[in-house]
Design a protein around this motif. Sequence first.
Motif, mmCIF file in Angstrom:
data_model
loop_
_atom_site.group_PDB
_atom_site.id
_atom_site.type_symbol
_atom_site.label_atom_id
_atom_site.label_comp_id
_atom_site.label_asym_id
_atom_site.label_seq_id
_atom_site.Cartn_x
_atom_site.Cartn_y
_atom_site.Cartn_z
ATOM 1 N N ASN A 182 0.897 -1.266 -0.011
ATOM 2 C CA ASN A 182 0.014 0.194 -0.117
ATOM 3 C C ASN A 182 0.734 1.162 0.082
ATOM 4 O OD1 ASN A 182 -3.239 0.244 1.004
ATOM 5 N ND2 ASN A 182 -2.419 -1.583 1.055
ATOM 6 N N LEU A 188 2.469 1.673 -3.400
ATOM 7 C CA LEU A 188 1.557 2.494 -4.348
ATOM 8 C C LEU A 188 1.352 3.744 -4.024
ATOM 9 C CD1 LEU A 188 -0.449 1.317 -6.531
ATOM 10 C CD2 LEU A 188 -2.211 0.940 -4.706
ATOM 11 N N GLY A 215 2.420 6.685 -6.968
ATOM 12 C CA GLY A 215 1.416 7.666 -7.344
ATOM 13 C C GLY A 215 1.902 8.973 -7.113
ATOM 14 N N GLU A 247 -0.534 18.819 -0.585
ATOM 15 C CA GLU A 247 -1.825 18.426 0.155
ATOM 16 C C GLU A 247 -2.193 17.241 -0.106
ATOM 17 O OE1 GLU A 247 -5.030 21.075 -0.881
ATOM 18 O OE2 GLU A 247 -6.138 20.057 0.633
ATOM 19 N N LYS A 248 -2.357 16.674 -1.325
ATOM 20 C CA LYS A 248 -2.516 15.223 -1.488
ATOM 21 C C LYS A 248 -1.712 14.147 -0.710
ATOM 22 C CE LYS A 248 -5.022 12.133 -3.143
ATOM 23 N NZ LYS A 248 -6.514 12.336 -2.758
ATOM 24 N N LYS A 259 -1.478 13.730 3.476
ATOM 25 C CA LYS A 259 -2.468 12.822 3.957
ATOM 26 C C LYS A 259 -1.911 11.286 4.108
ATOM 27 C CE LYS A 259 -6.465 15.532 2.723
ATOM 28 N NZ LYS A 259 -7.799 15.563 2.552
ATOM 29 N N GLU A 260 -1.346 10.968 3.045
ATOM 30 C CA GLU A 260 -0.846 9.683 3.076
ATOM 31 C C GLU A 260 0.377 9.329 3.834
ATOM 32 O OE1 GLU A 260 -2.259 9.531 -1.600
ATOM 33 O OE2 GLU A 260 -0.240 9.726 -1.112
ATOM 34 N N PRO A 286 -8.364 12.128 -7.520
ATOM 35 C CA PRO A 286 -8.096 10.747 -7.039
ATOM 36 C C PRO A 286 -8.598 10.678 -5.447
ATOM 37 C CG PRO A 286 -6.026 12.046 -7.543
ATOM 38 C CD PRO A 286 -7.184 12.955 -7.855
ATOM 39 N N THR A 287 -8.707 9.498 -5.131
ATOM 40 C CA THR A 287 -8.825 9.272 -3.803
ATOM 41 C C THR A 287 -7.519 9.175 -3.070
ATOM 42 O OG1 THR A 287 -8.830 6.922 -4.074
ATOM 43 C CG2 THR A 287 -11.015 8.018 -3.930
ATOM 44 N N TYR A 288 -6.600 8.210 -3.533
ATOM 45 C CA TYR A 288 -5.140 8.249 -3.157
ATOM 46 C C TYR A 288 -4.453 8.603 -4.504
ATOM 47 C CZ TYR A 288 -6.312 6.398 1.406
ATOM 48 O OH TYR A 288 -6.957 6.203 2.799
ATOM 49 N N SER A 289 -3.063 8.996 -4.179
ATOM 50 C CA SER A 289 -2.339 9.381 -5.042
ATOM 51 C C SER A 289 -2.051 8.224 -6.296
ATOM 52 C CB SER A 289 -0.972 9.635 -4.518
ATOM 53 O OG SER A 289 -0.776 10.800 -3.927
ATOM 54 N N GLY A 290 -2.004 7.052 -5.665
ATOM 55 C CA GLY A 290 -1.601 5.964 -6.434
ATOM 56 C C GLY A 290 -2.528 4.985 -6.777
ATOM 57 N N PRO A 300 -5.051 2.931 -8.531
ATOM 58 C CA PRO A 300 -4.562 2.384 -9.896
ATOM 59 C C PRO A 300 -6.068 2.314 -10.739
ATOM 60 C CG PRO A 300 -4.573 0.747 -8.240
ATOM 61 C CD PRO A 300 -4.943 1.832 -7.622
ATOM 62 N N LEU A 318 -5.745 17.910 -8.499
ATOM 63 C CA LEU A 318 -5.453 17.268 -6.962
ATOM 64 C C LEU A 318 -5.677 18.056 -5.870
ATOM 65 C CD1 LEU A 318 -1.739 16.235 -7.801
ATOM 66 C CD2 LEU A 318 -3.540 14.660 -7.724
ATOM 67 N N ALA A 319 -6.071 19.358 -5.927
ATOM 68 C CA ALA A 319 -6.486 20.137 -5.127
ATOM 69 C C ALA A 319 -8.043 20.617 -5.169
ATOM 70 C CB ALA A 319 -5.593 21.285 -4.833
ATOM 71 N N ALA A 377 -7.796 18.311 -1.966
ATOM 72 C CA ALA A 377 -7.459 17.069 -1.829
ATOM 73 C C ALA A 377 -8.801 16.220 -1.554
ATOM 74 C CB ALA A 377 -6.242 16.616 -1.035
ATOM 75 N N TRP A 378 -9.007 14.994 -2.077
ATOM 76 C CA TRP A 378 -10.235 14.232 -1.563
ATOM 77 C C TRP A 378 -10.182 13.888 -0.220
ATOM 78 C CZ3 TRP A 378 -10.888 9.250 -0.142
ATOM 79 C CH2 TRP A 378 -12.208 8.712 -0.224
ATOM 80 N N THR A 379 -11.470 14.117 0.330
ATOM 81 C CA THR A 379 -11.496 13.492 1.681
ATOM 82 C C THR A 379 -12.722 12.631 1.702
ATOM 83 O OG1 THR A 379 -12.727 14.454 3.814
ATOM 84 C CG2 THR A 379 -11.949 15.854 1.941
ATOM 85 N N THR A 412 -7.269 -2.504 -1.067
ATOM 86 C CA THR A 412 -7.136 -1.331 -1.847
ATOM 87 C C THR A 412 -6.666 -0.069 -0.781
ATOM 88 O OG1 THR A 412 -9.228 -0.536 -1.464
ATOM 89 C CG2 THR A 412 -9.032 -1.761 -3.535
ATOM 90 N N ALA A 413 -5.991 0.682 -1.374
ATOM 91 C CA ALA A 413 -5.531 1.810 -0.358
ATOM 92 C C ALA A 413 -6.383 2.378 0.479
ATOM 93 C CB ALA A 413 -4.779 2.885 -1.224
ATOM 94 N N LEU A 419 -10.139 9.449 5.590
ATOM 95 C CA LEU A 419 -8.951 10.409 5.159
ATOM 96 C C LEU A 419 -9.425 11.651 5.201
ATOM 97 C CD1 LEU A 419 -6.294 9.549 3.880
ATOM 98 C CD2 LEU A 419 -7.386 10.223 1.735
#
Lengths: 250, 162
Positions: free
Chosen positions: A41, A44, A48, A126-127, A130-131, B47-51, B53, B80-81, B83-85, B140-141, B161
């Motif tokens: 995870n 990924l 990303g 910003e994105k 969070k991760e 996107p929800t998470y950067s990566g 897929p 990207l901004a 950012a999704w929550t 999933t992430a 998130l």
Amino acid sequence: MNQNLYKYLIRLGDDSLIIGHRLSEWCGHGPILEEDIALTNFALDFIGQAQSILEYAGKVEGAGRDADDLAYLRYEHDFRNALLVEQPNGDFALTMMRQFLFDAFRKPLFEALTKSSDEQVAAIAEKSLKETKYHLKHSSEWIIRLGDGTEESHKRTQDALDTLWRYTDELFYEDETDKALEAAGIIPSISKIKEEWEKTVNNVLTEATLTLPTNGWSYGKGRAGLHSENLGYILAEMQYLQRAYPGAKW
Amino acid sequence: MKYSKGEIWHFLEEVFDPEIPVLTLVDLGVVRDVELIDEKVQVTITPTYSGCPAMRVMEEDIEKMLDSKGIQDYEVKTVLAPAWTTDWISEKGRVKLKEYGIAPPSEELDKSILFGKPPKVECPQCNSTNTHMVSQFGSTACKAQFRCKDCLEPFEYFKCLK
């Protein structure tokens, strides 16, 4: 084009890409299933981030290169990641220590970059922030659990710290590029980031009953494109497909 | 343009998330905006998470939907901004998640991984809050793995998130 911004984005993106690749090597080899999933995870998330950062780097460069071109078609000397992230996985303690030292740097960095005067840099930060918060929490807690665990886990975690410590200075490398971007309000002052990093590292390592190495050796010319032998092997695997089948599409 | 903005939003409500196929991209909060610029439809997604897929597939699914409605001039733009929550998952989406067997994100931001208190998550099968986090990371992430201590069923939790 803003040559400095391009250079900086390559450093930032390569750090994400290379640590993401290293973590992906754990796929199917994690010590327990949950951790296998956690590490992939993370991988990924980093890949990303690398995609967003390198895509933007390509745009800033303006030579028509996209994220894939930058990831798959550059050679070792063009990579600008810090040596820390290309270090081999070793055992689980080494991977977690590498992760912790890196996450503790990335969190304050992304926090500060959310205030960047460059809109896209701020959006990526910003994105990613969070991760990164999840990552730092996870790696910190493992360091504490392993360091303050059994005799064996303590020893391995201390060994990991002793092995990796020499690569940490490079995270705070600063040159003309950084100074120009700092003056333009695009990136924060690296000394502030270092202060926060030291605070996190001290707190977690103390709780983990680990001892900070005292030797002053430090390595690190990754930001200048001088890498350890490890990077070549990483790229050989990562770039194989694009080198063997140029232009292959998913 | 033969369609209004509202109609296009309506079409997008029929495009489903490739990984959680009960949720639409609108329920998930991935579709941020629809704009009509002269004859062109511009759909903005995040996107929800950067990566994640699934992003590319989402983009293609939106394009397919627009194609199927005879719209030729369109663009699917990724931003990207902001950012999704998980706050952006609609009420309807939360109900659908639960029915599908995935616990929707709780309001509390998760404070723990190995230590501290995990969020109180209700089992989507029996509604018990006597549940246990098995791992912060899942298939999933965006998901964590939980187990219910009452009905003993394992389940996934859509992690918060913010």
